[in-house]
Design a protein around this motif. Structure first.
Motif, PDB file in Angstrom:
ATOM      1  N   ARG A  23       4.317 -66.042  52.188  1.00 43.68           N
ATOM      2  CA  ARG A  23       5.070 -65.868  50.938  1.00 43.68           C
ATOM      3  C   ARG A  23       5.523 -64.425  50.729  1.00 43.68           C
ATOM      4  NH1 ARG A  23       0.901 -69.148  47.213  1.00 43.68           N
ATOM      5  NH2 ARG A  23       1.764 -71.213  47.501  1.00 43.68           N
ATOM      6  N   ASP A  24       4.897 -63.492  51.445  1.00 41.57           N
ATOM      7  CA  ASP A  24       5.143 -62.069  51.250  1.00 41.57           C
ATOM      8  C   ASP A  24       4.841 -61.679  49.795  1.00 41.57           C
ATOM      9  OD1 ASP A  24       5.799 -59.484  52.061  1.00 41.57           O
ATOM     10  OD2 ASP A  24       7.895 -59.726  51.458  1.00 41.57           O
ATOM     11  N   ASP A  25       3.714 -62.203  49.294  1.00 40.08           N
ATOM     12  CA  ASP A  25       3.297 -61.964  47.913  1.00 40.08           C
ATOM     13  C   ASP A  25       1.796 -61.758  47.841  1.00 40.08           C
ATOM     14  OD1 ASP A  25       5.457 -62.018  46.025  1.00 40.08           O
ATOM     15  OD2 ASP A  25       5.686 -64.161  46.390  1.00 40.08           O
ATOM     16  N   ASP A  26       1.377 -61.048  46.814  1.00 39.51           N
ATOM     17  CA  ASP A  26      -0.042 -60.923  46.515  1.00 39.51           C
ATOM     18  C   ASP A  26      -0.448 -62.085  45.627  1.00 39.51           C
ATOM     19  OD1 ASP A  26      -0.912 -58.314  47.685  1.00 39.51           O
ATOM     20  OD2 ASP A  26       0.792 -57.621  46.494  1.00 39.51           O
ATOM     21  N   LEU A  27      -1.648 -62.605  45.864  1.00 38.20           N
ATOM     22  CA  LEU A  27      -2.137 -63.770  45.143  1.00 38.20           C
ATOM     23  C   LEU A  27      -3.529 -63.520  44.587  1.00 38.20           C
ATOM     24  CD1 LEU A  27      -1.433 -66.431  47.937  1.00 38.20           C
ATOM     25  CD2 LEU A  27       0.114 -65.785  46.074  1.00 38.20           C
ATOM     26  N   LEU A  28      -3.803 -64.144  43.458  1.00 32.39           N
ATOM     27  CA  LEU A  28      -5.165 -64.280  42.977  1.00 32.39           C
ATOM     28  C   LEU A  28      -5.556 -65.713  43.272  1.00 32.39           C
ATOM     29  CD1 LEU A  28      -5.633 -62.645  39.456  1.00 32.39           C
ATOM     30  CD2 LEU A  28      -6.592 -61.940  41.631  1.00 32.39           C
ATOM     31  N   VAL A  29      -6.588 -65.887  44.068  1.00 31.13           N
ATOM     32  CA  VAL A  29      -7.040 -67.221  44.442  1.00 31.13           C
ATOM     33  C   VAL A  29      -8.262 -67.541  43.583  1.00 31.13           C
ATOM     34  CG1 VAL A  29      -7.827 -68.687  46.336  1.00 31.13           C
ATOM     35  CG2 VAL A  29      -6.177 -66.849  46.780  1.00 31.13           C
ATOM     36  N   LEU A  30      -8.118 -68.592  42.781  1.00 28.70           N
ATOM     37  CA  LEU A  30      -9.165 -69.021  41.863  1.00 28.70           C
ATOM     38  C   LEU A  30      -9.564 -70.442  42.231  1.00 28.70           C
ATOM     39  CD1 LEU A  30      -6.595 -67.861  39.579  1.00 28.70           C
ATOM     40  CD2 LEU A  30      -8.821 -67.115  38.863  1.00 28.70           C
ATOM     41  N   GLU A  32      -9.351 -73.990  42.392  1.00 26.87           N
ATOM     42  CA  GLU A  32      -8.318 -74.989  42.092  1.00 26.87           C
ATOM     43  C   GLU A  32      -7.046 -74.399  41.487  1.00 26.87           C
ATOM     44  OE1 GLU A  32      -9.781 -78.511  40.200  1.00 26.87           O
ATOM     45  OE2 GLU A  32     -11.764 -78.235  41.072  1.00 26.87           O
ATOM     46  N   ARG A  33      -6.771 -73.121  41.758  1.00 25.50           N
ATOM     47  CA  ARG A  33      -5.574 -72.487  41.196  1.00 25.50           C
ATOM     48  C   ARG A  33      -5.229 -71.240  41.999  1.00 25.50           C
ATOM     49  NH1 ARG A  33      -5.121 -70.312  34.988  1.00 25.50           N
ATOM     50  NH2 ARG A  33      -2.981 -69.617  35.115  1.00 25.50           N
ATOM     51  N   VAL A  34      -3.937 -70.987  42.129  1.00 26.48           N
ATOM     52  CA  VAL A  34      -3.461 -69.763  42.767  1.00 26.48           C
ATOM     53  C   VAL A  34      -2.450 -69.126  41.824  1.00 26.48           C
ATOM     54  CG1 VAL A  34      -2.163 -68.798  44.702  1.00 26.48           C
ATOM     55  CG2 VAL A  34      -3.816 -70.621  45.107  1.00 26.48           C
ATOM     56  N   VAL A  35      -2.594 -67.832  41.605  1.00 25.57           N
ATOM     57  CA  VAL A  35      -1.673 -67.085  40.753  1.00 25.57           C
ATOM     58  C   VAL A  35      -0.908 -66.107  41.626  1.00 25.57           C
ATOM     59  CG1 VAL A  35      -1.484 -65.494  38.803  1.00 25.57           C
ATOM     60  CG2 VAL A  35      -3.226 -67.304  38.778  1.00 25.57           C
ATOM     61  N   VAL A  36       0.415 -66.206  41.614  1.00 25.43           N
ATOM     62  CA  VAL A  36       1.261 -65.271  42.358  1.00 25.43           C
ATOM     63  C   VAL A  36       1.447 -64.039  41.480  1.00 25.43           C
ATOM     64  CG1 VAL A  36       3.495 -64.902  43.450  1.00 25.43           C
ATOM     65  CG2 VAL A  36       2.434 -67.172  43.526  1.00 25.43           C
ATOM     66  N   LEU A  37       1.087 -62.887  42.015  1.00 23.28           N
ATOM     67  CA  LEU A  37       1.164 -61.641  41.257  1.00 23.28           C
ATOM     68  C   LEU A  37       2.522 -60.983  41.457  1.00 23.28           C
ATOM     69  CD1 LEU A  37      -2.343 -60.235  42.155  1.00 23.28           C
ATOM     70  CD2 LEU A  37      -1.680 -61.379  40.034  1.00 23.28           C
ATOM     71  N   GLY A  38       3.080 -60.500  40.395  1.00 21.71           N
ATOM     72  CA  GLY A  38       4.369 -59.824  40.471  1.00 21.71           C
ATOM     73  C   GLY A  38       4.225 -58.346  40.182  1.00 21.71           C
ATOM     74  N   GLY A  39       5.270 -57.611  40.483  1.00 19.90           N
ATOM     75  CA  GLY A  39       5.301 -56.189  40.168  1.00 19.90           C
ATOM     76  C   GLY A  39       4.148 -55.431  40.778  1.00 19.90           C
ATOM     77  N   SER A  40       3.540 -54.598  39.968  1.00 18.66           N
ATOM     78  CA  SER A  40       2.438 -53.759  40.442  1.00 18.66           C
ATOM     79  C   SER A  40       1.075 -54.328  40.065  1.00 18.66           C
ATOM     80  CB  SER A  40       2.596 -52.347  39.889  1.00 18.66           C
ATOM     81  OG  SER A  40       2.653 -52.392  38.477  1.00 18.66           O
ATOM     82  N   ALA A  41       1.013 -55.585  39.691  1.00 17.96           N
ATOM     83  CA  ALA A  41      -0.250 -56.207  39.270  1.00 17.96           C
ATOM     84  C   ALA A  41      -1.314 -56.102  40.355  1.00 17.96           C
ATOM     85  CB  ALA A  41      -0.027 -57.661  38.879  1.00 17.96           C
ATOM     86  N   ALA A  42      -0.946 -56.347  41.593  1.00 17.02           N
ATOM     87  CA  ALA A  42      -1.925 -56.273  42.685  1.00 17.02           C
ATOM     88  C   ALA A  42      -2.438 -54.852  42.864  1.00 17.02           C
ATOM     89  CB  ALA A  42      -1.323 -56.800  43.981  1.00 17.02           C
ATOM     90  N   ALA A  43      -1.563 -53.857  42.706  1.00 14.68           N
ATOM     91  CA  ALA A  43      -1.997 -52.458  42.824  1.00 14.68           C
ATOM     92  C   ALA A  43      -3.042 -52.134  41.770  1.00 14.68           C
ATOM     93  CB  ALA A  43      -0.796 -51.519  42.697  1.00 14.68           C
ATOM     94  N   VAL A  44      -2.859 -52.666  40.572  1.00 11.01           N
ATOM     95  CA  VAL A  44      -3.831 -52.446  39.500  1.00 11.01           C
ATOM     96  C   VAL A  44      -5.136 -53.156  39.838  1.00 11.01           C
ATOM     97  CG1 VAL A  44      -4.346 -52.832  37.062  1.00 11.01           C
ATOM     98  CG2 VAL A  44      -2.030 -52.187  37.750  1.00 11.01           C
ATOM     99  N   LEU A  45      -5.050 -54.423  40.224  1.00 11.51           N
ATOM    100  CA  LEU A  45      -6.257 -55.214  40.471  1.00 11.51           C
ATOM    101  C   LEU A  45      -7.037 -54.732  41.691  1.00 11.51           C
ATOM    102  CD1 LEU A  45      -5.003 -58.771  39.536  1.00 11.51           C
ATOM    103  CD2 LEU A  45      -6.467 -57.236  38.210  1.00 11.51           C
ATOM    104  N   ARG A  46      -6.364 -54.149  42.668  1.00 16.36           N
ATOM    105  CA  ARG A  46      -7.081 -53.596  43.823  1.00 16.36           C
ATOM    106  C   ARG A  46      -8.018 -52.458  43.421  1.00 16.36           C
ATOM    107  NH1 ARG A  46      -2.225 -54.646  46.498  1.00 16.36           N
ATOM    108  NH2 ARG A  46      -2.511 -56.307  48.008  1.00 16.36           N
ATOM    109  N   LEU A  47      -7.686 -51.789  42.343  1.00 14.46           N
ATOM    110  CA  LEU A  47      -8.525 -50.691  41.857  1.00 14.46           C
ATOM    111  C   LEU A  47      -9.683 -51.188  40.997  1.00 14.46           C
ATOM    112  CD1 LEU A  47      -5.735 -48.107  40.967  1.00 14.46           C
ATOM    113  CD2 LEU A  47      -7.157 -48.207  43.038  1.00 14.46           C
TER     114      LEU A  47
END
Length: 88
Positions: A23-30, A32-47
């Protein structure tokens, strides 16, 4: 909205942050659910590894994204993610 000043956000144990090469996207895998992260959300969550306080995350992102309104947007984003139960 006020976050505890000494809060060290960390992903909840059932949440995984992954990069999907197809997908060339960052995901939050929960469960029974997957959330596709947009923008800089993954950069924030990696910290959000439980070692940095919110102000340290904001400071680090301000250096990486000069001129971006991280001082207001990052705490608000973290609050929303906390309410979803994806952070602790």
């Amino acid at each position: 909205m006020t976050l505890a000043t000494q809060w060290r956000p960390n992903l909840s144990p059932t949440v995984l942050l992954r990069y999907d090469h197809v997908r060339d996207d960052d995901l939050l895998v929960l469960p029974e659910r997957v959330v596709v992260l947009g923008g800089s959300a993954a950069a924030v969550l990696r910290l959000c590894d439980g070692t940095r306080e919110v102000w340290e995350i904001v400071e680090e992102l301000a250096e990486s994204f000069p001129g971006a309104p991280v001082e207001t947007e990052v705490p608000a984003f973290l609050h929303r993610v906390l309410e979803e139960g994806w952070l602790r």
